[in-house]
Write an enzyme that holds these catalytic residues in place. Sequence first.
Site, PDB file in Angstrom:
ATOM      1  N   LEU A 194     -47.274   4.198 -24.970  1.00  0.00           N
ATOM      2  CA  LEU A 194     -48.322   5.381 -24.600  1.00  0.00           C
ATOM      3  C   LEU A 194     -48.135   6.029 -22.950  1.00  0.00           C
ATOM      4  O   LEU A 194     -48.605   6.917 -22.579  1.00  0.00           O
ATOM      5  CB  LEU A 194     -49.557   4.653 -24.682  1.00  0.00           C
ATOM      6  N   GLY A 195     -47.216   5.008 -22.194  1.00  0.00           N
ATOM      7  CA  GLY A 195     -47.084   5.684 -21.090  1.00  0.00           C
ATOM      8  C   GLY A 195     -46.598   4.576 -19.792  1.00  0.00           C
ATOM      9  O   GLY A 195     -46.514   3.207 -20.401  1.00  0.00           O
ATOM     10  N   GLU A 196     -46.395   4.668 -18.696  1.00  0.00           N
ATOM     11  CA  GLU A 196     -45.747   3.973 -17.484  1.00  0.00           C
ATOM     12  C   GLU A 196     -46.559   4.151 -16.677  1.00  0.00           C
ATOM     13  O   GLU A 196     -46.931   5.196 -16.163  1.00  0.00           O
ATOM     14  CB  GLU A 196     -44.355   4.046 -17.678  1.00  0.00           C
ATOM     15  N   PHE A 239     -48.086  -0.749 -12.961  1.00  0.00           N
ATOM     16  CA  PHE A 239     -47.991  -1.923 -13.595  1.00  0.00           C
ATOM     17  C   PHE A 239     -46.916  -2.276 -14.520  1.00  0.00           C
ATOM     18  O   PHE A 239     -46.286  -3.280 -14.494  1.00  0.00           O
ATOM     19  CB  PHE A 239     -49.465  -1.983 -14.535  1.00  0.00           C
ATOM     20  N   GLY A 240     -46.274  -1.315 -15.231  1.00  0.00           N
ATOM     21  CA  GLY A 240     -45.401  -1.556 -16.343  1.00  0.00           C
ATOM     22  C   GLY A 240     -45.563  -0.500 -17.339  1.00  0.00           C
ATOM     23  O   GLY A 240     -46.062   0.485 -17.017  1.00  0.00           O
ATOM     24  N   VAL A 269     -47.364   0.572 -21.028  1.00  0.00           N
ATOM     25  CA  VAL A 269     -48.641   0.481 -21.971  1.00  0.00           C
ATOM     26  C   VAL A 269     -48.149   0.724 -23.414  1.00  0.00           C
ATOM     27  O   VAL A 269     -47.620   1.845 -23.702  1.00  0.00           O
ATOM     28  CB  VAL A 269     -49.629   1.333 -21.573  1.00  0.00           C
ATOM     29  N   ASP A 272     -59.877   2.619  -5.888  1.00  0.00           N
ATOM     30  CA  ASP A 272     -59.104   3.689  -6.282  1.00  0.00           C
ATOM     31  C   ASP A 272     -59.701   4.271  -7.435  1.00  0.00           C
ATOM     32  O   ASP A 272     -58.976   4.573  -8.465  1.00  0.00           O
ATOM     33  CB  ASP A 272     -57.903   2.855  -6.954  1.00  0.00           C
TER      34      ASP A 272
END
Length: 468
Positions: free
Chosen positions: A85-87, A90-91, A93, A227
């Site tokens: 789904l994405g980056e 964190f790393g 997803v 954040d």
Amino acid sequence: MVSSWLPWEIPAAIVCLGLILGSCVCICKACAQRQQSNAMGDPLLDGMFDQGIPIQIDGIPDSLKAFQVEELALATRDWNENLLLGEGGFGKVFLIESLLSMPYAGQCAVKKLSPNAAQGTAELQTEIQVLGTCRHENVLPLLGFCLHPRSPCLVYPLMRGGNLDDRIMLSPDALGRLYMLQLGAEWPALHWSQRLRIIRDTMRAISYLHTPLVGLTQSKETILHRDIKPSNILLDEHLNAKLSDVGLARQTHELQEGRTHLSTSKVVGTHGFIDPLYTQTGRFNQTTDNYALGMTILVAMVAKPAQQAHDECDEIFEESTSLAPNHADPSAGWPHNVAVSLAEVIKGLTYARTARNRTSLAAALHQVEALCNTTDQVPTGFVVSEGEEAKECIVCMANPRAVRFGCGHFCCCTTCSDQLRDQRMGCPTCRVPITTVDGASPNEPTFIMRGQPLVPVGEDDMHFSDSD
């Protein structure tokens, strides 16, 4: 006069010079390692990945599920890139269609920590500890975690509406991410009433985080998010908003004991949303989150990146908020009075050069709640699906709905219902104070008229923080 060196002075000088050069080399090497650590991730975590050392985290709440890495690997087809789904920091997803051990959770998103991620074990621990104590319909719940040394993961419900930043900007990259959520190719601009509702729900989430709670079933300290930004506001298919990504959050009891602020030498957050008072002094408290919230509202109103929005809209705050409609995103159709009122909220949260002169979150939320109440286009609370396919608790999103409130709504599991009553929170759907609670089965209708008047919960019944 010509200086002369004594025989013993020359070797001594050479030794001193060598010590100085050696120290410089060590300092430069340390700086380089620190920069590499900041750029590449947590060196402790890197060692854990290399050596397979189990990750140890203290204070894990009993309410969170510990997943086996084999189940997550199976659900993601061995971390198939087609489910990516994405980056982020964190790393990666990944999309999970379902989990055998949590059948009511539906589709999920799993964050898999990579060894060279910018965020490390500290953020992993914060997410687990903070979200393990939170129960609110507008805070994204953590379903569980996996602490396998080579595949540490966090598991969340999938929010199919994307994030607020993508839904506002609709850039090519944003559309690509939204396409991955399989919601179709048509993404109309969010209407002003939808944006206003998302803003209100986000403010409710922040008010909840800032408010310490002491109850019979659960206690929670003051939580500073640190954040807040549009990309951390996730939306479901009904545009219910849930605040996410608490990896930089700070739990503290000190602000409950008379202290006015906390101090740090490391400013965290996202450029454009960081309070100038924070960067100047290193001091942060609830007003630091409130500033980021104000900038988030501004971005939602004008549909421009934070720094650009701040620079172009300066006349609103320098001259008059009556100029706000000139800057509001035309695709949202903002009414003149709503844009002006919202600009007043933004100005109160962000503009004052001293924290004590800024509007408190409680006062700002009251203004926005009143603004929402002036139109019937903004639902009072959480919008619940009427279909049989969505019967999970809308707070934890992991367990089946099991209780019906006195207002007639059927939206929570037993555990979340008990905690909402313990904390004197209203029904997530209609905001009416929770009176009676009856057992119900998951196949019952979402709402049944119970003959009780639907009177919205008042200020005295809600938890707002007056210390910000």
